[in-house]
Design an enzyme around this catalytic site. Structure first.
Site, short mmCIF file in Angstrom:
data_model
loop_
_atom_site.label_atom_id
_atom_site.label_comp_id
_atom_site.label_asym_id
_atom_site.label_seq_id
_atom_site.Cartn_x
_atom_site.Cartn_y
_atom_site.Cartn_z
N ILE A 172 -34.07 -19.60 97.40
CA ILE A 172 -33.13 -19.43 96.13
C ILE A 172 -32.30 -18.51 96.52
O ILE A 172 -32.45 -17.24 97.14
CB ILE A 172 -34.08 -18.87 94.86
CG1 ILE A 172 -32.90 -18.56 93.65
CG2 ILE A 172 -34.97 -17.90 95.19
CD1 ILE A 172 -33.68 -18.62 92.28
N SER A 173 -30.97 -18.67 96.28
CA SER A 173 -30.01 -17.74 96.94
C SER A 173 -29.91 -16.32 96.36
O SER A 173 -30.36 -16.13 94.95
CB SER A 173 -28.67 -18.22 96.92
OG SER A 173 -28.31 -19.42 97.77
N GLN A 174 -29.65 -15.25 96.97
CA GLN A 174 -29.59 -13.97 96.26
C GLN A 174 -28.40 -14.14 95.20
O GLN A 174 -27.55 -14.73 95.27
CB GLN A 174 -28.98 -12.75 97.21
CG GLN A 174 -27.66 -12.93 97.99
CD GLN A 174 -27.62 -11.91 99.24
OE1 GLN A 174 -27.94 -12.17 99.91
NE2 GLN A 174 -26.97 -10.80 98.65
#
Length: 219
Positions: free
Chosen positions: A66-68
């Site tokens: 999950i991207s920042q």
């Protein structure tokens, strides 16, 4: 007596989360409002749940991430989504990015090569009442031609070049945001605008994403 991390007031936690996102360049009011409404904690499970509100990527199932949050915000901001837009996302992952897009656009289609991720994201969308998202298991490198053209396309995996099939599925005046570069090195986030003739390319910032892989996964 000071509260520990597990006792942090939810309002203070949200304020700290949004401050971190704004401090990294996310300034669009609609994007910030979407990130305030959508709780990232709902998309982070297991041993990493207590880090859901930190500005960092986190592992999820199927070897993905999950991207920042700041990158999610910056990519959403770069798309300049209008409320009537139809958006295609390549790489459903946890579903967090699609959930943010759902607050900005009329309709969101999101595809992933991992059936498990699509299934889990779909269940989460239903639970959160996000009715304008359709998640599909598909080879994202070929887009979703049966629903094309799209006003906006977001690719959340790195390609060596902007994929031709995705470029072809953009409307005239449409925008695609895609990480471009080798997967073992820092990539460039590229904003592509389709013109009447050809495309305009703009480099936005360095990023690191998992690779865009052809085919459908077995999980």
């Amino acid at each position: 007596m000071t509260a520990g991390p597990d006792e942090e007031d939810p309002a203070e936690r949200k304020m700290r989360f949004l401050f971190a996102v704004r401090s990294r360049g996310v300034t669009d009011a609609r994007v910030l409002a979407a990130m305030e409404r959508i709780d990232r904690g709902a998309f982070v499970r297991g041993i990493f749940a207590d880090r859901a509100y930190e500005d960092m990527p986190l592992p999820i199932a199927c070897g993905q991430t999950i991207s920042q949050p700041s990158v999610v915000g910056l990519m959403s901001q770069a798309l300049a989504i209008n409320p009537r837009d139809k958006v295609l996302e390549i790489g459903t992952g946890s579903g967090y990015q699609a959930a943010i897009l759902s607050q900005l656009a009329r309709r969101v289609y999101t595809v992933d090569r991992h059936r498990r991720l699509v299934r889990e994201a779909t269940e989460l969308f239903h639970r959160l009442g996000l009715t304008n998202i359709t998640a599909l298991a598909a080879d994202g490198s070929f887009g979703l031609p049966e629903q094309a053209p799209f006003d906006r396309i977001l690719v959340t995996a790195a390609a060596e070049d902007p994929p031709g099939p995705l470029l072809a599925q953009l409307k005239i005046g449409g925008i695609m945001v895609v990480p471009v570069g080798q997967t073992d090195a820092v990539q460039n986030l590229i904003k592509v605008t389709r013109l009447e003739q050809g495309y305009d390319y703009e480099e936005l910032r360095p990023v690191r994403f998992v690779p865009l892989i052809e085919g459908i996964g077995t999980d």
